[in-house]
Write an enzyme that holds these catalytic residues in place. Structure first.
Site, PDB file in Angstrom:
ATOM      1  N   THR A  80       0.826  -1.218   0.000  1.00  0.00           N
ATOM      2  CA  THR A  80       0.000   0.000   0.000  1.00  0.00           C
ATOM      3  C   THR A  80       0.860   1.268   0.000  1.00  0.00           C
ATOM      4  O   THR A  80       1.863   1.340   0.711  1.00  0.00           O
ATOM      5  CB  THR A  80      -0.909  -0.009   1.251  1.00  0.00           C
ATOM      6  OG1 THR A  80      -1.547  -1.269   1.352  1.00  0.00           O
ATOM      7  CG2 THR A  80      -1.944   1.096   1.189  1.00  0.00           C
ATOM      8  N   HIS A 129       9.680   5.272  -2.520  1.00  0.00           N
ATOM      9  CA  HIS A 129       8.922   4.860  -3.699  1.00  0.00           C
ATOM     10  C   HIS A 129       8.080   6.049  -4.144  1.00  0.00           C
ATOM     11  O   HIS A 129       6.959   6.220  -3.717  1.00  0.00           O
ATOM     12  CB  HIS A 129       8.038   3.676  -3.317  1.00  0.00           C
ATOM     13  CG  HIS A 129       7.241   3.128  -4.452  1.00  0.00           C
ATOM     14  ND1 HIS A 129       7.791   2.747  -5.644  1.00  0.00           N
ATOM     15  CD2 HIS A 129       5.912   2.876  -4.559  1.00  0.00           C
ATOM     16  CE1 HIS A 129       6.835   2.295  -6.435  1.00  0.00           C
ATOM     17  NE2 HIS A 129       5.690   2.361  -5.808  1.00  0.00           N
TER      18      HIS A 129
HETATM   19  N1  LIG Z   1       4.278  -0.503  -3.784  1.00  0.00           N
HETATM   20  C1  LIG Z   1       3.982  -0.456  -5.055  1.00  0.00           C
HETATM   21  O1  LIG Z   1       4.846  -0.491  -5.911  1.00  0.00           O
HETATM   22  C2  LIG Z   1       2.522  -0.409  -5.475  1.00  0.00           C
HETATM   23  C3  LIG Z   1       2.144  -0.813  -6.769  1.00  0.00           C
HETATM   24  C4  LIG Z   1       0.784  -0.809  -7.086  1.00  0.00           C
HETATM   25  C5  LIG Z   1      -0.162  -0.375  -6.155  1.00  0.00           C
HETATM   26  N2  LIG Z   1       0.266   0.051  -4.938  1.00  0.00           N
HETATM   27  C6  LIG Z   1      -0.678   0.506  -3.917  1.00  0.00           C
HETATM   28  O2  LIG Z   1      -1.417  -0.613  -3.438  1.00  0.00           O
HETATM   29  C7  LIG Z   1      -2.681  -0.156  -2.938  1.00  0.00           C
HETATM   30  C8  LIG Z   1      -3.803  -0.962  -3.559  1.00  0.00           C
HETATM   31  O3  LIG Z   1      -3.850  -0.681  -4.944  1.00  0.00           O
HETATM   32  P1  LIG Z   1      -4.895  -1.457  -5.872  1.00  0.00           P
HETATM   33  O4  LIG Z   1      -4.634  -1.029  -7.254  1.00  0.00           O
HETATM   34  O5  LIG Z   1      -4.910  -2.921  -5.517  1.00  0.00           O
HETATM   35  O6  LIG Z   1      -6.256  -0.784  -5.354  1.00  0.00           O
HETATM   36  P2  LIG Z   1      -7.710  -1.410  -5.447  1.00  0.00           P
HETATM   37  O7  LIG Z   1      -8.641  -0.266  -5.187  1.00  0.00           O
HETATM   38  O8  LIG Z   1      -7.871  -2.213  -6.684  1.00  0.00           O
HETATM   39  O9  LIG Z   1      -7.785  -2.425  -4.248  1.00  0.00           O
HETATM   40  C9  LIG Z   1      -7.740  -2.009  -2.921  1.00  0.00           C
HETATM   41  C10 LIG Z   1      -8.413  -3.075  -2.077  1.00  0.00           C
HETATM   42  O10 LIG Z   1      -8.299  -2.718  -0.703  1.00  0.00           O
HETATM   43  C11 LIG Z   1      -9.483  -3.193  -0.079  1.00  0.00           C
HETATM   44  N3  LIG Z   1      -9.698  -2.504   1.183  1.00  0.00           N
HETATM   45  C12 LIG Z   1     -10.050  -1.206   1.373  1.00  0.00           C
HETATM   46  N4  LIG Z   1     -10.155  -0.957   2.702  1.00  0.00           N
HETATM   47  C13 LIG Z   1      -9.890  -2.113   3.344  1.00  0.00           C
HETATM   48  C14 LIG Z   1      -9.845  -2.475   4.715  1.00  0.00           C
HETATM   49  N5  LIG Z   1     -10.126  -1.591   5.663  1.00  0.00           N
HETATM   50  N6  LIG Z   1      -9.519  -3.747   5.011  1.00  0.00           N
HETATM   51  C15 LIG Z   1      -9.249  -4.653   4.047  1.00  0.00           C
HETATM   52  N7  LIG Z   1      -9.271  -4.357   2.725  1.00  0.00           N
HETATM   53  C16 LIG Z   1      -9.587  -3.101   2.386  1.00  0.00           C
HETATM   54  C17 LIG Z   1     -10.569  -2.867  -1.092  1.00  0.00           C
HETATM   55  O11 LIG Z   1     -11.723  -3.625  -0.841  1.00  0.00           O
HETATM   56  C18 LIG Z   1      -9.886  -3.246  -2.403  1.00  0.00           C
HETATM   57  O12 LIG Z   1     -10.128  -4.603  -2.726  1.00  0.00           O
HETATM   58  C19 LIG Z   1      -2.735   1.336  -3.242  1.00  0.00           C
HETATM   59  O13 LIG Z   1      -2.347   2.082  -2.107  1.00  0.00           O
HETATM   60  C20 LIG Z   1      -1.723   1.493  -4.370  1.00  0.00           C
HETATM   61  O14 LIG Z   1      -1.220   2.811  -4.467  1.00  0.00           O
HETATM   62  C21 LIG Z   1       1.568   0.026  -4.578  1.00  0.00           C
END
Ligand SMILES: NC(=O)c1ccc[n+]([C@@H]2O[C@H](COP(=O)([O-])OP(=O)(O)OC[C@H]3O[C@@H](n4cnc5c(N)ncnc54)[C@H](O)[C@@H]3O)[C@@H](O)[C@H]2O)c1
Length: 268
Positions: free
Chosen positions: A75, A131
């Site tokens: 995240t 990052h």
């Molecule tokens: N580190 C990296 O290189 C990298 C790469 C891609 C995405 N990310 C990050 O990863 C995160 C997720 O991205 P994504 O594209 O999967 O988003 P997404 O919106 O597709 O998925 C997020 C998920 O989190 C779940 N969620 C929300 N609140 C929650 C809670 N309280 N408890 C449990 N689950 C919960 C939602 O239901 C959803 O399924 C973002 O913060 C994004 O910026 C980081």
């Protein structure tokens, strides 16, 4: 990246979805991807607070149900969320890692390979720092079949590819229109999980708690580490030029400011 509303558990060959954090029970590795990607109109600060409110309770559940797990945080904002997970689990620093450098260096490798018209697996790259916009691609430690890219490309082209790497996440968002990158981030997390479960001793840039390494202490930042069964088994300290060290320090300063903004010290 996530495929269900909250939790995906993988045991042996089976994958199951759940809405209950209790289902992380007994896991040896937990990957936290829960949270929002940054959306238009959302400030950096809004994202920081919203995701800390998600990663914090998720980490507390991991502490309760999987006290021996190693945690990989995905995240964003990555380095700060890894810090939140570390504080909220109370786990030793070896068992909390942020996934970022492996993805950023893979993007750098891909751009170098495309530029030179050679096979991406023959490119090794190193990207340090937070990052985000302040990440620090290191051309001196980026090689093609053992040859530093500084021998193969002009300074200008290397800087252009470094900048494309910094903007890599935004480039994907622009192409996808909705949502953010998921394929390479998922593969990157899988590689880290495998390195731990198979005790591979892989050298991977990960966001880890610095304890004096690279002249910084008490914050998570991307540096090369040896990843094995114990999680972060060793931080590798590269010798950096004054310019590289200054870029890394600037990156660390940005992460520290976000940690301070969360004022976690008061609630941990
Ligand atoms: N580190 C990296 O290189 C990298 C790469 C891609 C995405 N990310 C990050 O990863 C995160 C997720 O991205 P994504 O594209 O999967 O988003 P997404 O919106 O597709 O998925 C997020 C998920 O989190 C779940 N969620 C929300 N609140 C929650 C809670 N309280 N408890 C449990 N689950 C919960 C939602 O239901 C959803 O399924 C973002 O913060 C994004 O910026 C980081």
């Amino acid at each position: 990246m996530s495929t269900c509303s909250a939790i995906v558990a993988i045991t042996g060959n089976s994958v199951s979805g759940s809405n209950s954090l209790d289902d992380v029970k007994g896991s040896s590795v937990v990957v936290i991807t829960a949270g929002f990607p940054r959306k238009p109109g959302m400030s950096r600060s809004d994202l920081l607070k919203a995701n800390a409110d998600i990663v914090g309770p998720a980490s507390e559940a991991v502490k309760k149900h999987a006290p021996n797990a190693t945690v990989i945080v995905v995240t964003n904002p990555l380095d700060v969320m890894a810090y939140v997970a570390w504080r909220k689990t109370g786990f030793p620093k070896q068992r909390v890692l942020g996934m970022a450098g492996i993805l950023d260096s893979t993007r750098f490798r891909a751009f170098v390979a495309m530029e030179l018209g050679i096979a991406a697996p023959d490119v090794q790259a190193m990207v340090l720092g937070g990052h985000g916009d302040s990440m620090v691609p290191l051309p001196r430690y980026t090689t093609v079949g053992g040859i530093p890219i500084t021998e193969l490309m002009s300074k200008e082209r290397i800087e252009a590819l470094s900048q494309r790497t910094r903007d890599g996440g935004a480039e994907i968002v622009k192409l996808l229109k909705t949502g953010s990158a998921y394929y390479a981030p998922a593969m990157s997390a899988v590689e880290m999980v495998q390195a731990i479960l198979r005790d591979e001793k892989r050298v991977i840039p990960c966001s880890v708690l610095l304890d004096g390494e690279y002249g910084m202490k008490g914050l998570f930042l991307g540096v090369p580490v040896v990843v094995g069964a114990a999680g972060v088994e060793r931080v590798i300290e590269l010798s950096l030029t004054a310019e590289e060290q200054a870029m890394l320090a600037t990156s660390g300063k940005g992460v520290r400011e976000m940690i301070e903004e969360l004022a976690l010290d008061a609630v941990a």
